[in-house]
Write an enzyme that holds these catalytic residues in place. Sequence first.
Site, PDB file in Angstrom:
ATOM      1  N   ASP A   1     -15.494   2.828   7.339  1.00  0.00           N
ATOM      2  CA  ASP A   1     -14.401   3.718   6.917  1.00  0.00           C
ATOM      3  C   ASP A   1     -14.840   4.624   5.777  1.00  0.00           C
ATOM      4  OD1 ASP A   1     -11.565   4.624   6.749  1.00  0.00           O
ATOM      5  OD2 ASP A   1     -11.766   3.764   4.756  1.00  0.00           O
TER       6      ASP A   1
ATOM      7  N   ARG B   1     -14.317  12.954   7.165  1.00  0.00           N
ATOM      8  CA  ARG B   1     -13.002  13.567   7.461  1.00  0.00           C
ATOM      9  C   ARG B   1     -12.596  14.535   6.358  1.00  0.00           C
ATOM     10  NH1 ARG B   1      -9.492   8.624   7.585  1.00  0.00           N
ATOM     11  NH2 ARG B   1      -7.801  10.109   7.773  1.00  0.00           N
TER      12      ARG B   1
ATOM     13  N   LYS C   1      -8.769  -1.636   6.054  1.00  0.00           N
ATOM     14  CA  LYS C   1      -9.084  -2.177   4.728  1.00  0.00           C
ATOM     15  C   LYS C   1      -8.080  -3.253   4.327  1.00  0.00           C
ATOM     16  CE  LYS C   1      -9.358   2.097   3.480  1.00  0.00           C
ATOM     17  NZ  LYS C   1      -9.446   3.415   2.920  1.00  0.00           N
TER      18      LYS C   1
ATOM     19  N   HIS D   1       0.856  -1.189   0.000  1.00  0.00           N
ATOM     20  CA  HIS D   1       0.000   0.000   0.000  1.00  0.00           C
ATOM     21  C   HIS D   1       0.889   1.235   0.000  1.00  0.00           C
ATOM     22  CE1 HIS D   1      -3.428   2.602   0.824  1.00  0.00           C
ATOM     23  NE2 HIS D   1      -2.599   3.270   1.604  1.00  0.00           N
TER      24      HIS D   1
ATOM     25  N   SER E   1      -7.734   3.788   9.157  1.00  0.00           N
ATOM     26  CA  SER E   1      -8.453   3.742   7.878  1.00  0.00           C
ATOM     27  C   SER E   1      -7.732   2.821   6.889  1.00  0.00           C
ATOM     28  CB  SER E   1      -8.545   5.174   7.329  1.00  0.00           C
ATOM     29  OG  SER E   1      -8.941   5.197   5.993  1.00  0.00           O
TER      30      SER E   1
HETATM   31  N1  URA Z   1      -5.936   6.520   2.524  1.00  0.00           N
HETATM   32  C1  URA Z   1      -6.921   5.926   3.232  1.00  0.00           C
HETATM   33  O1  URA Z   1      -7.460   4.905   2.849  1.00  0.00           O
HETATM   34  N2  URA Z   1      -7.287   6.505   4.399  1.00  0.00           N
HETATM   35  C2  URA Z   1      -6.717   7.618   4.868  1.00  0.00           C
HETATM   36  O2  URA Z   1      -7.098   8.074   5.927  1.00  0.00           O
HETATM   37  C3  URA Z   1      -5.708   8.223   4.114  1.00  0.00           C
HETATM   38  C4  URA Z   1      -5.315   7.652   2.938  1.00  0.00           C
END
Ligand code: URA
Length: 426
Positions: free
Chosen positions: A164, A171, A190, A85, A186
């Site tokens: 999320d 947010r 995932k 990621h 967050s």
């Molecule tokens: N990517 C995400 O999935 N969440 C965040 O809070 C920031 C970047």
Amino acid sequence: MSVYSAVDVITQKRDGGVLSDEEISWILDAYEHGEVAEEQMSALLMAIFFNGLSPQELDTWTDRMIESGERLDLSGLSRPTVDKHSTGGVGDKISLILAPLVAACGAAVPQLSGRGLGHTGGTLDKLESYPGWRPFLTNDEIRVQLETVGAVICAAGSGLAPVDRKLYALRDVTATVESIALISSSIMSKKIAEGTEALVLDVKVGRGAFIKDLARARELATTMVGLGHAHGVKTVAQLTSMDVPLGHAVGNALEVTESIAVLQGGGPSDVRELTIALATLMTRLVGLDVNPSEKLDDGSAYEVFERMIRAQGGEPNATMPLAALREEVIASSDGVVTSIDALAVGVTAWRLGAGRFRKEDPVSATAGVTCLVREGDRVEKGQPLFELHADDESHMGVGRVTIAHAVVLGDEAPAPSSLLLDLITT
Ligand code: URA
């Protein structure tokens, strides 16, 4: 009737208190089901932004986000699973190369990805430059493709950590994105829900990144690595510089073309260096003893890429579309390139049409920027520095303005800088 109240939870966090597991479970569940108002969750997010979450609070917050949805079961595959990621950068096309490369090394790579928002690009937007390529796969299709091809790049389904989605949208409009606790829960909720055994995080630092300073990037990386370990996912984080764009190409189809060059053993040296560094970490995490650079040079990574695109309805040998308008940006004097501002280049590609302002906006496959010089290059007055690509004059006009100060010319070359900044393993 609940024993908890949103106002009490907000007050506690506002005053620097610690929330119990039960309070966190209750408020996330009640928010997901519409029983806690958006303005109440906004206030709580702002309190978390200022006061943070303790390790126990963060662990519980992340757990509840995972439990809000489904968890993919990838345990029956014959290969070990490992994912990457990136926190997002300019010209960051690494996933397109890395997923097939690591599959060619013997792992299964479930790259459940997102779209670009703002000045950083999204992997799905790039692959949609292939006509007919399908970003949406069922869980069964993901499992079959991981077994037969070894790599999947597809949309993260709405079933993964659904709370999320709601929190992220909130947010975004309440200036609470840049909280280490909220970013790490967050991202990691995932990735953990996706079912991968191992994960390499590419945490970008610098002008073109979300996080501008190294100390904060280290804190984010350490927090995410800790969450991964606490949830049984072998996780490491590579901190990488995002002061200048990665490679030459910034924009969807432009980046696909550059990725293919790297997959065929060529391409810009920084893209290749980072891809190999991340592939080495990924393969080591799952115990594979291979040399990823050989798999780029012998064509096996490209072969997996072709199969990966075909499996999702695309034709990998299709010619990438070109923009209707192309225009060079010229050096106004002689000099040495002392800096190229990744943020200015990213914003320009975005304004030329490669990115979106709202989630539902379409993106142009062809718009973007080609960087024709690198830091340290000596240039002469009149020499092209960038090529801008746009579908129409209104986009080109904006791009001309935003690119104007992206390059600084001086007398001396800057000191060489490192792309790989630090590795966080605990
Ligand atoms: N990517 C995400 O999935 N969440 C965040 O809070 C920031 C970047």
